[in-house]
Each structure stands twice: as C-alpha cells, then as structure tokens.
Write an enzyme that holds these catalytic residues in place. Sequence first.
Site: not given
Length: 539
Positions: A244, A483, A520
Amino acid sequence: MNAPRVVVAATRPAVRQLGHRITSTSTKSPSLRPIRHLHTQAPRSSQAAASAEAVVDAERPPSASSNPALSFPCLDAVETRTQTLSRRSRSQAGPEPSYTTGQHQTFRSKDPLLLDWGGILPEFDVAYETWGTLNADKSNAILLHTGLSASSHAHSTATNPKPGWWERFIGPSCPLDTDKYFVICTNVIGGCYGSTGPSSVDPANGQRYATRFPILTMEDMVRAQFRLLDNMGIERLYASVGSSMGGMQSLAAGAMEPERVGRIVSVSGCARSHPYSIAMRHTQRQVLMMDPAWARGFYYSSVPPHMGMKLAREIATVTYRSGPEWEQRFGRRRADSSRPPAFCPDFLIETYLDHAGEKWCLEYDANSLLYVSKAMDLFDLGAEHRSRVAEMRQQNARKLKDYGKGATTPAEEAKSDLCTLTLPATPYEEQDADAAALDSPSTPTTANTQPPTASPADPPSDLVRGMASLASTPTLVLGVASDILFPAWQQHEIAAALRKTGNARVTHVELGEDKSLFGHDTFLLDLEGVGGSIKRFLE
C-alpha cells in the site's frame, strides 16, 4: 481511547457475526437476542425536538403526530462520546487519546531535516521495532514500510506481545524469515505512534505542531528512515519491502538510494498516485476538516474531531475491500429484518462500516491522517516531478544552513511558504475534448484498466525516465485484480516502466479474483498468495 460507546457497544455482537446468522431472533439464548432498538423512542431532547417538528399543528401535543419520530441511536452514540470527551477535556488528563500501540524503540535525530516542500524539522523521533538478528557484516537487514495508519508494531515482541499488523508474515520460516533476515519496521514521520508528527511538541516553542507541521512527502519519510539506518550502521539493505503506502516508500527508497537497496518488494503500490485514489483521500480529508471540533488542527486541548474521523474511516473502508467480497459476505441482508428500516446502520454492510469508524475514530490522530494521506497524493516518480522537487530542495538548502547558524526565517519568506491556493471562480465543467476522449472506442471502460494515455506495454516516458535509477535493482511488483484503491493497472505500469529502463530482473505477480476477493486489504490477509510470492522472491 476509553471513551464509552454506549449504543454502539450494544451493536457489536451483531457486527462480529456479519457473515453468518446475524438475523436470528431466537429467545433461547440471550446472547443472540437483538438488542439494537432501532425505533424505540429515546428519551433525549433531540427526539423531543424531532417529534415537535413533525407535528402539523403546532398546538397539538407531540403524541398526536400521525407517525412517531424515528430514533437515531447512531447519533445518540456520537453525542454521548462528545459529552464524555468534553468532560475529560476539563480534567487534567485531557481528551486526547494516547496514540501508541505499546513498547517500541525510539531513534532521535538531533540534526535538522529539510523537507521537500521547504519545511524543516529541527529534530525528530523515529519509532521502530526489530525482529531477527543483524549479522556481522550488517547485510541481512530488511526495511519494512507501513501503510497509512499502521504503527511500527508489525509483529509481536517480548516487550509488546500484542499481535502485529503483519503477524503471520514475520518470523522463522515466514515470508520475512527472521532466521535469515533482520527486519526493521518504523512508524513514519507525520504519524502518531511514536514518530514525530503534528501531535508532537515543536522544540521551538514548546507547543504541539498541529497544522504548523510542515507538508511531507514519501521521500521525506524515507529520508528519516535512512537516518535510522545510518545510526544502526547499516549501509545497504538486503531489501526494501512495503505494501500500500509502504509499496510507494519501497520504490522511493530504491529510486533515491539505489546503491543502498539490494531488492525491492512493492505490493499493491504505485509509482504515482492517480486521480481516483487522490479523490477518495481528498473526500476523507474534507469530511474530517468539516468537523467543527477539528478547529483547523488545534484541538489537542479540547474535544478531538471524532465525528469527522469516524466518517473518514468509513469512506476509506469502502476502498479497502471489493464489491464481490461484500456481495458474498453481506449481500442485501439487514441486521434485523423484523424491524422497520432505519437511517442509522441497518443493512449489514452499514453496521460493518459503522463498526470500522467507531473502532478507529479515537485510535489515530486526525492531523496525522491529513498529512500522511496528502503525502500519498503528492507521490510521483516521474522525471518531471522529481526534477522539480530536486530544484526546490536546492533552492531551500540555504534554509538548513541558516537554521544551523541560529537564523530565523524572515517574515516575508515564511508568508510565501503558506498555502495561497484559492478556489476557481468558475466551477470545473466537462470540455468537448474530454467528452470526445471518453467516447473514443480505444478508451478503456473498466476500473482495472490502464488510463487512455498509456498501456502496460507502453508506460509514460516521463515515468520511465524518473525510474531510471532502478534499472539494475531486482524488484517484485505484486497487484490484486479486485483492488479498487490501487488498481492492478498501476502495478502493470510499475513493472512495464522498470522493464523499459532496461531492468531484466522484474517479477510481476497479479492475484486474480479467483485467488482473492479481498481488494486492497489482500496484502494483510493472503499469506499464501502475497506471503508466498515475497518469500520466493527474497530467496
């Protein structure tokens, strides 16, 4: 941190069973009995006011209304928390929670740090934790970069046995094998879990920085981390690993200090923030800043902006998972289908988001959310952006020299550093050229495809030039098809750009929806797909 959650606490038994038998109304077991009285008239002044307004004839008593006023337990919970925090603000303890996740080590740099946008930190702390043993030549160190709101506590330690945010990924024979590697994880500067951030005290005046804290970039965070590595005598990392926001930092570390980074792992990251993710973070910041309690960042001696933080977290949570997973997990089920609909959390997905916001709203500093999320928006490894930042740093280098001599920033220069952005007089309107581009048959139409200006095989030349320093660094790029925050085309873009630089040691892995529907958050959950890929690459 210990503020009571009066109504929400009653809803949590339902939240914990979100994907299962939540709608049971059996009276055989008290623990399964629904206790969310969605439409029970709450004896509060707000309910009385609502009832009074609902009466057509002002002289008729509220009880004569055609319909009873709705109950709003979610708002009651917010009001209760505000009252509790207000009482605490009048006590010596103060309302601000302690932003910490337990014991950690702290590195303090007494040397000032010049930031990309001209700010200066006179001194700063970096909170960190380590696992494994650093070998004799200090060549087995892995720097683990965190996501936006994570602390340095990636794994449990002897001094802090609480499970970390990557507990299953670190340890003997794990992806980050502590029998082989010395793993270091820091809380980024700008954060609130031990590293210097907006909630820290400015040594210049003894007051909290608040929104006097300078604007940060990913690269600034990495520079602070390398100060820590210098202090530890680590000249070269075995690997720079992150997911991330950490996936941004792992790339930034390699781009900034290619001779000090042996390998790069970037999971669900990007080489430049794209408009959708910027828009979602902007929305979170706006919701937070519109909370009156935010007080332009100077709330540390009063009630923190918990309402804005809760809503910001709910928005963020929408981007962390995927629609297909939520369809399987929640569907259109309601928490209690036997009761009338309500504006407060009613559908299971609503109770899930409400719980996420409630859990987080007092666990993270609001100003840190603003600064760290803005740093994510500013991230861009393109050559033009990097050149502009390098030029700014060169122009501002004298600030650091002057600061070392004890000089202060002239008032006129300090004023020029302030944000002078004004909103445009005319709102943005779609232009004909934009409409034509959207109608073009070559334009991708799905969320997980490349923007119209590029394709995975042809990344922007500006990005290729900006990433040229990574041409010889072995890199693992991992993405997830489900995602929506860091869509898979962004990892395609990283891999393609690296290959265009001449890098022949790029490993690109994409987990399809048949492998993960967790969006995600897959990097936190998928030990086999994410962890297995990392382990194989590092070995």
